[in-house]
Design an enzyme around this catalytic site. Structure first.
Site, PDB file in Angstrom:
ATOM      1  N   LYS A   1      -3.412   5.116   6.041  1.00  0.00           N
ATOM      2  CA  LYS A   1      -3.842   5.283   7.704  1.00  0.00           C
ATOM      3  C   LYS A   1      -3.706   6.892   7.816  1.00  0.00           C
ATOM      4  CE  LYS A   1      -1.399   1.276   9.897  1.00  0.00           C
ATOM      5  NZ  LYS A   1      -1.280   0.572   8.512  1.00  0.00           N
TER       6      LYS A   1
ATOM      7  N   ARG B   1      -9.119  -8.521  10.824  1.00  0.00           N
ATOM      8  CA  ARG B   1      -8.727  -9.447   9.857  1.00  0.00           C
ATOM      9  C   ARG B   1      -9.722 -10.781  10.028  1.00  0.00           C
ATOM     10  NH1 ARG B   1      -2.901  -8.287   8.963  1.00  0.00           N
ATOM     11  NH2 ARG B   1      -3.539  -6.645   7.457  1.00  0.00           N
TER      12      ARG B   1
ATOM     13  N   ARG C   1       0.812  -1.189  -0.056  1.00  0.00           N
ATOM     14  CA  ARG C   1       0.115  -0.014   0.158  1.00  0.00           C
ATOM     15  C   ARG C   1       0.874   1.198   0.063  1.00  0.00           C
ATOM     16  NH1 ARG C   1      -3.493  -0.551   4.672  1.00  0.00           N
ATOM     17  NH2 ARG C   1      -4.779  -1.982   3.235  1.00  0.00           N
ATOM     18  N   TYR C   2       2.131   1.212   0.682  1.00  0.00           N
ATOM     19  CA  TYR C   2       2.802   2.321   1.039  1.00  0.00           C
ATOM     20  C   TYR C   2       4.092   1.872   0.118  1.00  0.00           C
ATOM     21  CZ  TYR C   2      -0.192   3.272   4.808  1.00  0.00           C
ATOM     22  OH  TYR C   2      -1.239   3.302   5.681  1.00  0.00           O
TER      23      TYR C   2
ATOM     24  N   ASP D   1     -11.351  -0.841  13.257  1.00  0.00           N
ATOM     25  CA  ASP D   1     -11.519  -0.591  11.820  1.00  0.00           C
ATOM     26  C   ASP D   1     -13.019  -1.293  11.823  1.00  0.00           C
ATOM     27  OD1 ASP D   1      -9.141   0.167  10.866  1.00  0.00           O
ATOM     28  OD2 ASP D   1      -8.338  -1.944  11.192  1.00  0.00           O
TER      29      ASP D   1
ATOM     30  N   CYS E   1     -11.091  -8.543  16.155  1.00  0.00           N
ATOM     31  CA  CYS E   1     -10.025  -8.594  15.043  1.00  0.00           C
ATOM     32  C   CYS E   1     -10.768  -7.829  13.699  1.00  0.00           C
ATOM     33  CB  CYS E   1      -9.874 -10.126  14.626  1.00  0.00           C
ATOM     34  SG  CYS E   1      -8.569 -10.182  13.596  1.00  0.00           S
TER      35      CYS E   1
ATOM     36  N   ARG F   1       7.059  -0.008   2.073  1.00  0.00           N
ATOM     37  CA  ARG F   1       7.027  -0.977   3.036  1.00  0.00           C
ATOM     38  C   ARG F   1       5.969  -1.792   2.492  1.00  0.00           C
ATOM     39  NH1 ARG F   1       5.256   3.680   4.659  1.00  0.00           N
ATOM     40  NH2 ARG F   1       3.666   3.849   6.151  1.00  0.00           N
TER      41      ARG F   1
ATOM     42  N   ASP G   1      -7.500   3.886   9.801  1.00  0.00           N
ATOM     43  CA  ASP G   1      -7.071   3.036   8.604  1.00  0.00           C
ATOM     44  C   ASP G   1      -8.317   3.213   7.848  1.00  0.00           C
ATOM     45  OD1 ASP G   1      -5.737   1.734   6.821  1.00  0.00           O
ATOM     46  OD2 ASP G   1      -4.886   0.554   8.214  1.00  0.00           O
TER      47      ASP G   1
ATOM     48  N   CYS H   1      -3.530 -17.675  15.009  1.00  0.00           N
ATOM     49  CA  CYS H   1      -3.394 -16.858  16.108  1.00  0.00           C
ATOM     50  C   CYS H   1      -3.330 -17.801  17.421  1.00  0.00           C
ATOM     51  CB  CYS H   1      -4.061 -15.771  16.273  1.00  0.00           C
ATOM     52  SG  CYS H   1      -3.719 -14.491  15.257  1.00  0.00           S
TER      53      CYS H   1
ATOM     54  N   CYS I   1      -8.804 -12.619  18.846  1.00  0.00           N
ATOM     55  CA  CYS I   1      -9.054 -11.286  19.778  1.00  0.00           C
ATOM     56  C   CYS I   1     -10.644 -11.150  18.954  1.00  0.00           C
ATOM     57  CB  CYS I   1      -8.187 -10.108  19.160  1.00  0.00           C
ATOM     58  SG  CYS I   1      -6.500 -10.241  19.630  1.00  0.00           S
TER      59      CYS I   1
HETATM   60  C1  LIG Z   1      -0.654  -0.407   8.595  1.00  0.00           C
HETATM   61  C2  LIG Z   1       0.156  -0.943   7.323  1.00  0.00           C
HETATM   62  C3  LIG Z   1       1.435  -0.738   7.083  1.00  0.00           C
HETATM   63  C4  LIG Z   1       2.305  -0.256   8.377  1.00  0.00           C
HETATM   64  O1  LIG Z   1       2.318   1.150   8.504  1.00  0.00           O
HETATM   65  P1  LIG Z   1       3.175   1.938   9.495  1.00  0.00           P
HETATM   66  O2  LIG Z   1       2.425   3.245   9.529  1.00  0.00           O
HETATM   67  O3  LIG Z   1       4.598   2.106   9.005  1.00  0.00           O
HETATM   68  O4  LIG Z   1       3.102   1.309  10.698  1.00  0.00           O
HETATM   69  C5  LIG Z   1       2.272  -1.191   6.184  1.00  0.00           C
HETATM   70  N1  LIG Z   1       1.352  -1.568   4.882  1.00  0.00           N
HETATM   71  C6  LIG Z   1       0.055  -1.594   5.222  1.00  0.00           C
HETATM   72  C7  LIG Z   1      -0.667  -2.352   3.872  1.00  0.00           C
HETATM   73  C8  LIG Z   1      -0.449  -1.495   6.159  1.00  0.00           C
HETATM   74  O5  LIG Z   1      -1.936  -1.524   6.401  1.00  0.00           O
END
Ligand SMILES: *Cc1c(COP(=O)(O)O)cnc(C)c1O
Length: 358
Positions: free
Chosen positions: A325, A118, A96-97, A281, A116, A100, A318, A109, A113
């Site tokens: 987020k 997910r 998404r980003y 969420d 949850c 990362r 999110d 798990c 939870c």
């Molecule tokens: C939440 C999330 C992250 C991590 O985000 P940070 O703000 O770095 O903690 C990375 N990828 C996805 C798809 C996420 O939903």
């Protein structure tokens, strides 16, 4: 080979209604079976010991024991509340980003939870990635050198066996562009016996001066910080792993400034960095845990200036559909005209602030 204590603990989780009934009366078993059809039940022995079953409002009980209210869905609630699927170029990976990615190393798990996000994935006995899936993921990372950070999540990646964890680490360390590895795990909370010498030895092998491993864990209430949890955290931190904490704001569990203040302070005392407090969420059947955003912002506002800055996480939302987020914050500063600002002090005083030309 003898099973390790954490594996024995996993074998002794409460997973059926008959087992649960030995701790707490179940009113309507038929309805409860429907609840478990949506998401399975598992409570670890460690967490069972922390629950006060005499108190129906015990925060750890509310987070762990299924309730009929999980069958009530709000129209706004979604199967995939944060759009994991919308941003998944290959199976078991969400990108998404730019810098990362998330990898779903398992959907298992130790404790499911009840809130949850997910739950549609964790709830079923979903198989994790195969060797072929893992190869595809590693290829994807080679083809996307902009990805510097890999987040192993799930499910709970630390429920994998030591050799499986080592497999992931050794494969990921062979991708030169991957510098940071994170584990998102609740084992520090629910299965502290998982932090074994063997696991520490493996993690140690994949850390060097410019290749850190981070752990992001998930404490939601100060009552969850028991001696075994403190030891598990300390063993990781002593080894040079930075441990952060994220978790949702939960109605009747931690939607109280005094409880959050206590949680955040006790976390920094055990060397865990409060990272994110999440707005819950929009997962199906979780509305009984939801706190209005306005209330969440007011709670975090009330801690500003009162609680040491190193203990204050950011409050995050999110966005549905994989949009990402965002921080939810009280506005302390409003621009009135050109260089004039109307400000609010942490103690609630209104101030005027004139900015010099710069
Ligand atoms: C939440 C999330 C992250 C991590 O985000 P940070 O703000 O770095 O903690 C990375 N990828 C996805 C798809 C996420 O939903």
């Amino acid at each position: 080979m003898q099973p390790e204590q954490w594996q024995i603990d996993l074998q002794h989780c409460v997973r059926t209604l008959d087992q649960l009934e030995q701790y707490i009366p179940i009113q309507n078993k038929e309805r409860m079976r429907e609840v478990l059809a949506n998401m399975r039940l598992s409570i670890t022995p460690h967490t069972l010991r922390l629950i006060d079953f005499e108190n129906p409002n015990d925060p750890i009980l509310l987070m762990s024991v299924p309730q009929e209210r999980e069958l009530t869905f709000s129209p706004e609630e979604l199967v995939d509340p944060i759009g994991d699927e919308a941003k998944s170029p290959i199976p078991f990976l969400t990108h998404r980003y730019p810098d990362r990615v998330l990898i779903y190393a398992t959907f298992f798990c130790s404790l499911f939870c009840r809130f949850c996000f997910r739950r549609s994935k964790t709830g079923e006995a979903n198989p994790g990635p195969t060797n072929t899936d893992m190869d595809r993921i590693i290829n994807y990372l080679h083809e996307h050198p902009e990805v510097e950070e890999v987040i192993l999540t799930g499910g709970d990646p630390l429920t994998l066996l030591d050799w499986q964890i080592e497999d992931w680490l050794s494969m990921l360390r062979q991708v030169p562009s991957v510098r940071r590895i994170r584990f998102h795990t609740r084992t520090l909370v629910n299965l502290p016996s998982r932090i074994t010498d063997g696991l520490l030895t493996i993690l140690r092998r994949y850390i060097d001066a410019t290749h850190p491993i981070f752990i992001v864990t998930h404490f939601n209430h100060p009552k969850e910080i028991a001696p075994e949890n403190i030891t598990a955290v300390a063993r990781l931190v002593d080894m040079g792993i930075v441990v952060r904490n994220q978790g949702p704001l939960l109605k009747d569990v931690n939607d109280d400034p005094a409880i959050l203040e206590e949680l955040f302070k006790r976390l920094v005392d055990i060397r865990v960095v409060p990272y994110y407090l999440h707005q819950l969420d929009l997962a199906q059947g979780t509305n009984h845990f939801r706190v209005p955003i306005e209330e969440g912002i007011a709670i975090m506002r009330s801690l500003q200036g009162k609680v040491t800055g190193i203990a204050l996480p950011r409050y995050m939302l999110d966005l549905p559909g994989g949009k990402g987020k965002i921080p939810l914050t009280h506005q302390f500063a409003h621009r009135s005209e050109s260089s004039n600002w109307d400000l609010e002090s942490p103690f609630g005083e209104s101030l005027k602030y004139h900015e010099p030309n710069c």
